[in-house]
Each structure stands twice: as structure tokens, then as C-alpha cells.
Design an enzyme around this catalytic site. Structure first.
Site, mmCIF file in Angstrom:
data_model
loop_
_atom_site.group_PDB
_atom_site.id
_atom_site.type_symbol
_atom_site.label_atom_id
_atom_site.label_comp_id
_atom_site.label_asym_id
_atom_site.label_seq_id
_atom_site.Cartn_x
_atom_site.Cartn_y
_atom_site.Cartn_z
ATOM 1 N N ILE A 80 14.749 55.218 98.997
ATOM 2 C CA ILE A 80 14.969 54.189 100.006
ATOM 3 C C ILE A 80 14.980 54.921 101.345
ATOM 4 O O ILE A 80 15.646 55.948 101.493
ATOM 5 C CB ILE A 80 16.294 53.431 99.746
ATOM 6 N N SER A 81 14.212 54.424 102.308
ATOM 7 C CA SER A 81 14.070 55.125 103.586
ATOM 8 C C SER A 81 15.393 55.216 104.339
ATOM 9 O O SER A 81 16.289 54.386 104.160
ATOM 10 C CB SER A 81 13.046 54.412 104.474
ATOM 11 N N ALA A 82 15.512 56.226 105.185
ATOM 12 C CA ALA A 82 16.681 56.342 106.050
ATOM 13 C C ALA A 82 16.760 55.119 106.959
ATOM 14 O O ALA A 82 15.727 54.608 107.409
ATOM 15 C CB ALA A 82 16.587 57.612 106.886
#
Length: 237
Positions: A80-82
Site C-alpha cells: 500500500i503506497s505511502a
């Protein structure tokens, strides 16, 4: 009667713990979003980030780190992206009420949830995921969080998704070797796409198609994303 009381007290205790956890997560989310103000200036994006409970979009073992500004593992070699990257991509896309959006790489559903907040009830997010357990995870997370304007599709996103094309916006959350022509074809005139391009060294690219169909590209910085796999992506991880 004693047994019933005992069960009720246990349930009440569990409800109290859940409420306390949600309150603590709200505090942490607020602090996180305050820290994002150095990355984005669009107040609508920041407010959307505030409304999405990121801890509900990560595996249980990652929930303690849900409000740290960093990517998190969600299994199957994906992340999951930052939060700052999610916010930046949403700002680049200039999402607005009523937009129809294609997302390549649903992951846990978090990015789609943030975009859902920005396109509103009259907009819709179609998010494509090639890994079936993650597609199911995203569906579960989005349903439990109450998002009704997101459709999760089990497909290989390197081909886009022509079924609902053309799209006002396209968000790609995996790195492609080049900008796939099929995605350009599925983007509406006047539309915007954001996509990471490259293998080891990647750049985030903003793509704009004008009213005549002419394509404009603008580099938005160095990034690191998992690779796109498929016909218009990389053949192997």
C-alpha cells in the site's frame, strides 16, 4: 441471568475497546495529514485523506504502522503506497465530483477509497487488480468502510479496462516500462493520467490529453513502485 449479564459485560467491554481504538486512530490520522501539508496544497485532497481510515486497509499485523507515512506490505509481493504518495497522485489528477476513474492496481483498496471521496456520489472508481486474494481483500475493506462508488475488477491492468472507457482520469499504482498505448486510448480528451515509468529508476509522469487528442507529458519526480506485470508491463517480477 448471570450468564447473560456476563456475556453482555464482555460485549460492552469489546465495544468500548473498539471505540477507543477508533478515537486513537482518528488522532493519529489527523497528525499524519498535518504532516502531508508539505507535500500537497489541495485542501480537498487533505480532507479526503482525513476521512479515510487507513488502518482498515492494511493487514492486522500492520495496523500499528497504519498512520506512519510509509509504504506497508499487504501480501503477495504488493504494498500500500505511502500516504504522501497517495495524496500527491490525487492532487496531480485534479479529481473532481462526477469523474469516472480507472485505477490500475487496487491493492488493498485504500487509494481507491481516497479517490472515491474526491469524485463523490456522482463519480465512480473502477479499480483493477490481477491478484485474486488482494482483489477480495480490497472488496472486503471497501465494503466494510462503506464505499459504494468503487468497483473492484479481477483483471490484468496492463491492458487497462475497455469495458467502461473512456475515463476522465487514470491512476496507475505500479511501474510500467513505458506508458501503455492502450491506457492513452482509454483516456478521454481533456483527461489526466498519472503513472510511474521505469524499472529500477522510476519517474512519476503526469499525462494530459487535450481536446484534440494530443498527449503532453510532465515529470513529477523520482518514485519507487512495484512493477506492472502483463502484456504492456514487465513479463516477470
Amino acid at each position: 441471568m448471570v450468564l447473560v449479564n456476563a456475556v453482555s459485560e464482555k460485549d460492552l467491554g469489546e465495544d468500548k475497546r473498539k471505540r477507543e481504538k477508533e478515537k486513537e486512530c482518528e488522532k493519529l490520522r489527523k497528525l499524519l495529514v498535518e504532516g502531508l501539508e508539505g507535500f500537497v496544497i489541495d485542501e480537498k485532497v487533505l480532507q479526503a485523506m482525513l476521512r479515510v481510515p487507513r488502518h482498515r486497509f492494511v493487514p492486522e499485523y500492520e495496523q500499528r504502522a497504519a498512520y506512519v507515512d510509509m509504504p506497508l506490505e499487504i501480501g503477495h509481493g504488493q504494498t500500500i503506497s505511502a500516504p504522501h504518495m497517495v495524496a500527491m497522485m490525487c492532487e496531480i489528477l485534479e479529481l473532481a465530483e462526477g469523474h469516472k476513474v480507472l485505477e490500475i492496481g487496487a491493492g488493498s483498496g485504500y487509494n481507491a477509497a481516497v479517490m472515491s471521496e474526491l469524485v463523490g456520489k456522482t463519480g465512480h472508481i473502477y479499480t483493477v487488480e490481477r491478484v485474486e486474494p488482494l482483489a477480495n481483500f480490497a472488496k472486503k475493506n471497501l465494503k466494510e468502510a462503506g464505499y459504494k462508488n468503487v468497483t473492484v475488477l479481477l483483471e490484468n491492468g496492463s491492458m487497462g479496462y475497455p469495458g467502461y472507457a473512456p475515463y476522465d482520469r487514470i491512476a496507475v499504482t505500479c511501474a510500467a516500462p513505458n506508458i501503455p498505448e492502450t491506457l492513452l486510448e482509454q483516456l478521454k480528451p481533456g483527461g489526466i493520467m498519472v503513472i510511474p515509468v521505469g524499472s529500477y529508476s522510476q519517474e512519476l509522469i503526469r499525462v494530459k490529453k487535450d481536446s484534440t487528442g494530443k498527449i503532453y507529458r510532465k515529470k513529477k519526480g523520482d518514485v519507487i513502485f512495484v512493477p506492472m506485470i502483463g502484456k504492456h508491463g514487465f513479463r516477470r517480477i
